[in-house]
Design a protein around this motif. Structure first.
Motif, PDB file in Angstrom:
ATOM      1  N   TYR A 183       0.835  -1.194   0.000  1.00 33.46           N
ATOM      2  CA  TYR A 183       0.000   0.000   0.000  1.00 33.46           C
ATOM      3  C   TYR A 183       0.871   1.244   0.000  1.00 33.46           C
ATOM      4  O   TYR A 183       2.074   1.203   0.297  1.00 33.46           O
ATOM      5  CB  TYR A 183      -0.927   0.003   1.221  1.00 33.46           C
ATOM      6  N   LYS A 184       0.258   2.376  -0.357  1.00 33.74           N
ATOM      7  CA  LYS A 184       0.937   3.659  -0.272  1.00 33.74           C
ATOM      8  C   LYS A 184      -0.047   4.724   0.166  1.00 33.74           C
ATOM      9  O   LYS A 184      -1.263   4.598  -0.021  1.00 33.74           O
ATOM     10  CB  LYS A 184       1.571   4.034  -1.611  1.00 33.74           C
ATOM     11  N   GLY A 189      -0.914  -2.431  13.234  1.00 35.07           N
ATOM     12  CA  GLY A 189      -1.602  -1.155  13.219  1.00 35.07           C
ATOM     13  C   GLY A 189      -0.663  -0.042  12.787  1.00 35.07           C
ATOM     14  O   GLY A 189       0.501  -0.005  13.183  1.00 35.07           O
ATOM     15  N   VAL A 190      -1.137   0.870  11.961  1.00 41.56           N
ATOM     16  CA  VAL A 190      -0.334   1.992  11.465  1.00 41.56           C
ATOM     17  C   VAL A 190      -1.062   3.289  11.767  1.00 41.56           C
ATOM     18  O   VAL A 190      -2.269   3.403  11.547  1.00 41.56           O
ATOM     19  CB  VAL A 190      -0.092   1.867   9.945  1.00 41.56           C
ATOM     20  N   ARG A 191      -0.313   4.267  12.288  1.00 41.51           N
ATOM     21  CA  ARG A 191      -0.868   5.603  12.469  1.00 41.51           C
ATOM     22  C   ARG A 191       0.040   6.592  11.740  1.00 41.51           C
ATOM     23  O   ARG A 191       1.254   6.511  11.822  1.00 41.51           O
ATOM     24  CB  ARG A 191      -0.957   5.981  13.941  1.00 41.51           C
ATOM     25  N   ASN A 224       5.171   4.716   1.326  1.00 43.35           N
ATOM     26  CA  ASN A 224       5.079   3.713   0.258  1.00 43.35           C
ATOM     27  C   ASN A 224       5.637   2.403   0.785  1.00 43.35           C
ATOM     28  O   ASN A 224       6.840   2.215   0.847  1.00 43.35           O
ATOM     29  CB  ASN A 224       5.845   4.171  -0.976  1.00 43.35           C
ATOM     30  N   GLU A 225       4.741   1.541   1.214  1.00 46.14           N
ATOM     31  CA  GLU A 225       5.135   0.267   1.802  1.00 46.14           C
ATOM     32  C   GLU A 225       4.966  -0.840   0.778  1.00 46.14           C
ATOM     33  O   GLU A 225       3.873  -1.054   0.248  1.00 46.14           O
ATOM     34  CB  GLU A 225       4.284  -0.050   3.042  1.00 46.14           C
ATOM     35  N   ILE A 276      -5.234   6.509   0.300  1.00 47.36           N
ATOM     36  CA  ILE A 276      -4.477   5.309   0.676  1.00 47.36           C
ATOM     37  C   ILE A 276      -4.835   4.220  -0.333  1.00 47.36           C
ATOM     38  O   ILE A 276      -6.009   3.852  -0.469  1.00 47.36           O
ATOM     39  CB  ILE A 276      -4.812   4.855   2.101  1.00 47.36           C
ATOM     40  N   THR A 277      -3.845   3.730  -1.055  1.00 51.09           N
ATOM     41  CA  THR A 277      -4.058   2.756  -2.127  1.00 51.09           C
ATOM     42  C   THR A 277      -3.501   1.398  -1.714  1.00 51.09           C
ATOM     43  O   THR A 277      -2.333   1.292  -1.293  1.00 51.09           O
ATOM     44  CB  THR A 277      -3.376   3.210  -3.421  1.00 51.09           C
ATOM     45  N   PHE A 278      -4.320   0.363  -1.846  1.00 51.66           N
ATOM     46  CA  PHE A 278      -3.911  -1.008  -1.533  1.00 51.66           C
ATOM     47  C   PHE A 278      -3.775  -1.805  -2.816  1.00 51.66           C
ATOM     48  O   PHE A 278      -4.655  -1.767  -3.691  1.00 51.66           O
ATOM     49  CB  PHE A 278      -4.939  -1.691  -0.620  1.00 51.66           C
ATOM     50  N   ASP A 279      -2.675  -2.537  -2.923  1.00 50.76           N
ATOM     51  CA  ASP A 279      -2.443  -3.449  -4.038  1.00 50.76           C
ATOM     52  C   ASP A 279      -2.471  -4.862  -3.484  1.00 50.76           C
ATOM     53  O   ASP A 279      -1.574  -5.278  -2.759  1.00 50.76           O
ATOM     54  CB  ASP A 279      -1.096  -3.148  -4.684  1.00 50.76           C
TER      55      ASP A 279
END
Length: 469
Positions: A398-399, A425-427, A416-417, A440-443
């Motif tokens: 995701y980014k 969990g991410v904050r 950009n992960e 937030i885009t998930f691939d």
């Protein structure tokens, strides 16, 4: 029901209940009030199941009648058991044999004083004498009845053994003891589950090596201290409960076996067996559910094999979760805003950004597809803060980026992960200098996944303004 109430009223008006031997009638009246309350405002599980069945298919009248008759007989059996148990407990108090065999003393000032003291006896802060009409007495007594399948004499014996053990173990004084050193990393209480049960975490990783186990449990004195600490932990949990009609009167216990080793010392195995049996014998039905997470393979295989020997009723009190299923399993029982961030939830200690009241949203990311979460940021001069977590077991890329509304402005890549692992969990946050949106885009290359997220706008004073001051 009206006829029973009329007969009780007539007996009371005639003055027959003045004799102590007629206390059973008084107990029966109290129990009758309990049953009336259930019939008026607390629909049984049978009625709930009946409504569900009627919505899905037409049950044959004969089958439905047989099922309702069985449920009715079961309800009557439990009700009669409660009435009898109340009477026996009252008799044990007035006969001065609540702690075991009847006293040899007959009459006398000492015997009368002992009975007066027994009338004030409590368990977990709840008066045990039924005629005191405390709202929690039936709740406590029912726990012992349920533990013994509504066999009254066995339940009474269990209650007597519990009271005797508490007196010898000095359980009522244990909250005042300083037993923390050495155990402070083993357990903690953290919020509540979806039904309001307090949630307690036991972290076995703190005992991951045999040296630590030996240091804490090397001597009989240390093992006894560990056992007392386990009891103290349960007594603290009980303080969070509410023994009243409609109150929460049991806890959820989560046992984290992350880093737990297969071979453990005999001292640890011994003290764990003792504490487990102690809770079964003297704290019946105070643990609503045990959830064992991060279960290693050796434990999972052992539990799967041994559970075949247990009844379904006992198995329903235990939930097992392997490492890849921890977040999804815990979220079945605990709201994401109440689940600690280390388990894939959003709860952080001393959180200044979010509160449990902040709404959590959910999005499904399909397999072999892209999915976008758009967080509107129409106002400049504020900071957007957001949380997100991936629930299912597979990883996802995701980014995060800020996209201004002004087409002449540049996009800002925030993160950009290449690999967002499950249950992490991410904050993140970003100061909004011009109107736009956080995207937030998930691939997702593999299985369908569920993502939980929330966001919040926080008023912000830019640093350069503060520097000018």
């Amino acid at each position: 029901m009206g006829k029973k109430r009329e007969n009780i009223n007539k007996a009371k008006e005639s003055g027959k209940v003045q004799d102590q031997n007629m206390a059973n009638l008084f107990d029966y009246e109290i129990a009758l009030q309990v049953q009336e309350g259930h019939e008026k405002g607390c629909p049984s599980q049978t009625n709930s199941d009946q409504e569900t069945d009627e919505e899905t298919f037409e049950e044959p009248p004969s089958v439905r009648e047989d099922r309702l008759n069985v449920a009715k007989r079961m309800k009557e059996r439990k009700f009669k058991a409660l009435v009898e148990f109340r009477c026996r407990v009252e008799d044990a108090i007035l006969g001065d044999y609540l702690f075991g065999k009847p006293s040899n003393k007959v009459g006398g000032e000492d015997n009368a004083k002992a009975i007066e003291q027994l009338k004030e006896i409590t368990l977990w802060g709840v008066p045990l004498m039924p005629s005191k009409r405390h709202g929690g007495t039936d709740i406590v007594l029912l726990k012992f009845l349920e533990a013994k399948d509504y066999k009254v004499l066995e339940a009474l014996e269990m209650l007597q053994r519990t009271l005797k053990w508490r007196k010898e173990f000095k359980a009522d004084e244990i909250l005042e003891e300083n037993l923390v050193p050495g155990f402070e990393n083993l357990t903690y209480q953290n919020s509540r589950d979806k039904d309001g049960h307090p949630v307690y975490y036991n972290v076995y990783g703190a005992l991951k090596d045999q040296q630590t186990q030996y240091r804490i449990l090397a001597s009989e004195e240390k093992r006894e201290k560990f056992l007392r600490w386990r009891v103290q932990y349960m007594e603290k949990a009980i303080k969070e409960l509410r023994f009243q009609p409609g109150g929460t009167n049991s806890i959820v216990q989560i046992i984290d076996m992350k880093h737990a080793q297969g071979p453990t010392t005999k001292e640890l195995r011994s003290v764990c067996r003792k504490s487990w049996k102690l809770f079964q014998d003297h704290y019946p039905h105070l643990i609503h559910l045990n959830i064992i997470i991060n279960v290693p393979l050796w434990y999972y295989i052992s539990h799967t094999f041994s559970s075949r020997l247990k009844t379904q009723r006992k198995k329903s009190k235990i939930v097992i979760a392997r490492p890849g299923k921890v977040t999804s399993t815990l979220l079945k029982f605990i709201p994401p805003e109440n689940l600690p961030v280390e388990y894939g939830g959003f709860k952080r200690d001393n959180d200044d950004d979010f509160s449990p009241e902040d709404k959590v949203s959910e999005v499904t990311v399909r397999a072999n597809a892209f999915e976008h979460i758009r967080i509107p940021a129409p106002q400049a001069g504020v900071t957007m803060v957001w949380d997100l977590t991936v629930v299912v077991s597979c990883d996802v890329s995701y980014k995060e980026e800020f996209i201004p509304d002004d087409e002449g402005s540049y996009k800002v890549l925030l993160q950009n992960e290449k690999e967002k692992k499950k249950g992490e969990g991410v904050r993140n946050s970003f100061y909004i200098s011009e109107p736009g949106k956080i995207v937030i885009t998930f691939d997702n290359p593999l299985l369908k996944k569920k993502v939980l997220y929330r966001y919040k706008t926080k008023p912000t004073v830019p640093i350069y303004v503060l520097n000018k001051k």
